[in-house]
Enzyme design. Sequence first.
Site, short mmCIF file in Angstrom:
data_model
loop_
_atom_site.label_atom_id
_atom_site.label_comp_id
_atom_site.label_asym_id
_atom_site.label_seq_id
_atom_site.Cartn_x
_atom_site.Cartn_y
_atom_site.Cartn_z
N GLU A 1 -2.53 -1.73 6.94
CA GLU A 1 -2.06 -2.61 5.88
C GLU A 1 -1.01 -3.59 6.41
O GLU A 1 -0.16 -3.21 7.22
CB GLU A 1 -1.43 -1.79 4.75
CG GLU A 1 -2.36 -0.83 4.06
CD GLU A 1 -1.61 0.02 3.06
OE1 GLU A 1 -1.68 -0.27 1.86
OE2 GLU A 1 -0.96 0.99 3.49
N CYS B 1 -14.27 7.30 -10.10
CA CYS B 1 -14.87 6.04 -10.54
C CYS B 1 -15.74 6.28 -11.78
O CYS B 1 -16.64 7.14 -11.76
CB CYS B 1 -15.72 5.45 -9.41
SG CYS B 1 -16.50 3.88 -9.85
N ASP C 1 -3.99 4.07 5.39
CA ASP C 1 -3.22 3.73 4.19
C ASP C 1 -1.88 4.45 4.26
O ASP C 1 -1.83 5.68 4.32
CB ASP C 1 -3.97 4.15 2.93
CG ASP C 1 -3.17 3.88 1.66
OD1 ASP C 1 -3.00 2.69 1.33
OD2 ASP C 1 -2.70 4.85 1.02
N ASP D 1 -5.47 7.98 -1.90
CA ASP D 1 -5.07 7.34 -0.64
C ASP D 1 -6.25 7.24 0.33
O ASP D 1 -6.36 6.27 1.08
CB ASP D 1 -3.93 8.12 0.01
CG ASP D 1 -2.65 8.05 -0.83
OD1 ASP D 1 -2.50 7.10 -1.60
OD2 ASP D 1 -1.81 8.96 -0.71
#
Length: 375
Positions: free
Chosen positions: A268, A345, A184, A355
């Site tokens: 990405e 979460c 990332d 990241d």
Amino acid sequence: MNRNCLKIRLYPNRAQEHALEATLETCRRVYNSLVNDRKYQFETAQVSVGRYDQQAYLPAWKKSHPELKSVYSQVLQDVVHRVDLAFKAFFDRVKKGETPGFPRLKGEGQYDSITFTQNDSFKVGDSTIRLAKIGQMKAKLHRQPWGELKTCTLRRINNKWFACLCQEVEPELLPPSTEAVGIDMGLKTFAALSNGEFIDNPRFFRKDEKALAKAQRKLAKQKRGSKARKKARKVVSRVHERIRNRRHDFCHQNARRVVNRFGVIAVEKLSVRNMLGNHCLAKSICDAAWSQFRIVLTSKAENAGREILAVNPAYTSQDCSGCGYRPDGREGRTKKKLSDRWHLCPMCGLSLDRDTNAAVNILALGQQSLTSVEA
């Protein structure tokens, strides 16, 4: 077979340097004449002149302009090829509906490279390189070419001369690796790996920004056309060169470490050009050189026989890599802001760096695409 480029430093003597400068100036004038010819032919007769039409001009031009005879024929033909590429790119942008800029004329000092397109026009020795119509000059080869040489491009950078040798080589396959990684890209850290490791962001431009601003202020104060202005321009150019060299070395070093270690690499598929529309982050994004790193990483991975996968980065920063929970802004599902640097979460309780969470999601998407292709 793969193609790569070997860049070597040249040390021409005074006579050779004058010959190289004269060759660049001659090629610049030929380039401008060819651009003007295409424009004139279209405006007066609505005729589109092609590459081979203009290449046929060269024998007649050599008779009327004796200075062209001092330039190797393949170098002049490459100038015609460059003009053709410039116009093809122009018409491609027109077809795509973009706002194209018409191919511009090259000003004094703006034409800074020439290409020998046949390997019999140049010869590389242990510490020398011989060029047609130029002669043999000293060169610093950190290693000898190991493939079939195709072209040799000479380039002038800040009054330094370099030769870029394009060669065809066999892939250098590395021993198989079962490790896989997702990468990332970021600004706080240059890259976050799915295994929890980080690559620091060196911020080369930011570190030299004050030195560059100082050099540019001195340049702005000098009188146009003066020797002091030329000297100040070299200082500005040298600062840019230093930044570029450091960034180039950083990308190659880190790409090599990743390729040597991992067998499957997921990255990405970023649209950097669109991201530059954010004026608050544009300078930092350019300084990070994500596109350069991805190009270098892809090239090294393909040459080493590694699997490189480009995935869509949509929602990779929002989704939970543990349970797949996505905060969509509805029913209390608050989306993560760019300032939220930690992923926590609310469903499964997974807690890790934002990241790193995105890198794990990128790896999962890459492995998913790889499985679907194999199936």
